[in-house]
Design a protein around this motif. Structure first.
Motif, PDB file in Angstrom:
ATOM      1  N   ASP A 199       0.807  -1.214   0.000  1.00 39.14           N
ATOM      2  CA  ASP A 199       0.000   0.000   0.000  1.00 39.14           C
ATOM      3  C   ASP A 199       0.845   1.270   0.000  1.00 39.14           C
ATOM      4  OD1 ASP A 199      -2.481  -1.308  -0.019  1.00 39.14           O
ATOM      5  OD2 ASP A 199      -2.433  -1.582   2.152  1.00 39.14           O
ATOM      6  N   THR A 200       1.890   1.310   0.830  1.00 36.57           N
ATOM      7  CA  THR A 200       2.696   2.523   0.940  1.00 36.57           C
ATOM      8  C   THR A 200       3.435   2.824  -0.359  1.00 36.57           C
ATOM      9  OG1 THR A 200       3.002   2.189   3.318  1.00 36.57           O
ATOM     10  CG2 THR A 200       4.543   3.668   2.215  1.00 36.57           C
ATOM     11  N   CYS A 224      -5.386   4.553   8.399  1.00 36.85           N
ATOM     12  CA  CYS A 224      -5.295   5.257   7.131  1.00 36.85           C
ATOM     13  C   CYS A 224      -3.845   5.652   6.849  1.00 36.85           C
ATOM     14  CB  CYS A 224      -6.189   6.499   7.119  1.00 36.85           C
ATOM     15  SG  CYS A 224      -5.742   7.741   8.346  1.00 36.85           S
ATOM     16  N   LEU A 225      -3.621   6.011   5.603  1.00 35.26           N
ATOM     17  CA  LEU A 225      -2.298   6.405   5.123  1.00 35.26           C
ATOM     18  C   LEU A 225      -2.458   7.719   4.385  1.00 35.26           C
ATOM     19  CD1 LEU A 225       0.723   5.695   4.366  1.00 35.26           C
ATOM     20  CD2 LEU A 225      -0.237   4.532   2.360  1.00 35.26           C
ATOM     21  N   ILE A 238       4.951  11.153   4.434  1.00 35.96           N
ATOM     22  CA  ILE A 238       4.010  10.066   4.636  1.00 35.96           C
ATOM     23  C   ILE A 238       3.526  10.088   6.077  1.00 35.96           C
ATOM     24  CG2 ILE A 238       3.668   7.566   4.591  1.00 35.96           C
ATOM     25  CD1 ILE A 238       5.893   7.410   2.510  1.00 35.96           C
ATOM     26  N   THR A 240       0.725   8.155   8.822  1.00 36.08           N
ATOM     27  CA  THR A 240      -0.162   7.018   9.035  1.00 36.08           C
ATOM     28  C   THR A 240      -0.900   7.197  10.345  1.00 36.08           C
ATOM     29  OG1 THR A 240       1.543   5.735  10.171  1.00 36.08           O
ATOM     30  CG2 THR A 240       1.359   5.450   7.781  1.00 36.08           C
ATOM     31  N   ASP A 242      -3.296   4.470  12.815  1.00 39.47           N
ATOM     32  CA  ASP A 242      -3.936   3.169  12.930  1.00 39.47           C
ATOM     33  C   ASP A 242      -5.251   3.308  13.680  1.00 39.47           C
ATOM     34  OD1 ASP A 242      -3.376   3.244  15.669  1.00 39.47           O
ATOM     35  OD2 ASP A 242      -1.534   2.079  15.444  1.00 39.47           O
TER      36      ASP A 242
END
Length: 251
Positions: A199-200, A224-225, A238, A240, A242
């Protein structure tokens, strides 16, 4: 002056049925509870933005059965002068089964959401200024027209491409901010001809290919990211979150 948000909004009536399990093919199942709520990704996002203090103008269409949704949006602070009541159509509806574990299955009837025209969008965006926001999903008609009009007026575009369609890769190039889930991220990557990855890494590739300012990827129970492009640099950050972080924030 703060920018105005123009939301090309799907406006639905959600019928939510609590069931012991999701109905199987050919099965008749009794529900234990029924709720009727306001729904639609566009309407929900418009309400959230208005409650946050933003100036939100909702552009949409409902049937006579959805007049109460206009009242609800207005009571939450959104402007509703660009919502049309189409007496020849029904308001969009979502029939939602929710089982004891919280899993769901949804049948969507788009209804009046698919009767929004490019001419109506053009009129609604007539007062938009450079730097205003255009917020839209793929749950209505006139999506491509709206994005083209918004771009021509110097607006910034936030798009949720659900439900994903074949033209997603083309339309995504007109977005500044993109909001997708994991499945939509992989689908969008396929439309763009990108190789699959985790995903990343996939989010980074999509971010770079589309030259987005922000890419948000919802990861279900994993949180989410978020990728944010740094100003004046060909780089991005980036972020993130949780599900544990979200639960703590909600307390």
């Amino acid at each position: 002056m703060h920018p105005t948000i123009y939301s090309i909004a799907s406006i639905n009536i959600d019928e939510v049925y609590s069931v012991p399990h999701i109905a199987r093919a050919g099965e008749t199942l009794s529900s234990t509870e029924r709720q009727q709520n306001a729904g639609g990704k566009g309407a929900n996002a418009s309400i959230a933005a208005a409650r946050s203090g933003a100036a939100v103008h909702v552009v949409g269409k409902v049937g006579d059965d959805g007049r109460w949704l206009c009242d609800l949006l207005q009571s939450c602070g959104a402007h509703t002068e660009h919502i049309t009541v189409d007496s020849s159509s029904m308001t969009g509806r979502a029939i939602i089964q929710v089982d004891a574990q919280g899993e769901n299955a949804i049948v969507l009837f788009p209804g009046a959401n698919q009767r929004i025209t490019g001419e109506e969008v053009q009129r609604a965006l007539g007062g938009a200024r450079v730097g205003d926001w255009l917020m839209l999903t793929n749950e209505t008609s006139a999506v491509a027209e709206a994005m083209e009009i918004g771009r021509a007026r110097g607006m910034r575009v936030l798009w949720n491409p659900a439900p994903m369609q074949e033209n997603a890769g083309k339309l995504a190039r007109m977005a500044d901010v993109l909001v997708v889930n994991q499945t939509e991220l992989q689908g969008l990557a396929s439309h763009l001809g990108l190789e699959h990855a985790d995903d990343t890494e996939m989010a980074e590739r999509v971010m770079q290919e589309l030259k987005l300012h922000v890419l948000a990827v919802t990861l279900g129970a994993s949180g989410c990211l978020g990728l944010v492009r740094r100003p004046q640099e060909n780089a991005h950050e980036i972020h993130t979150a949780d599900s544990d972080v979200k639960q703590q924030a909600d307390r």
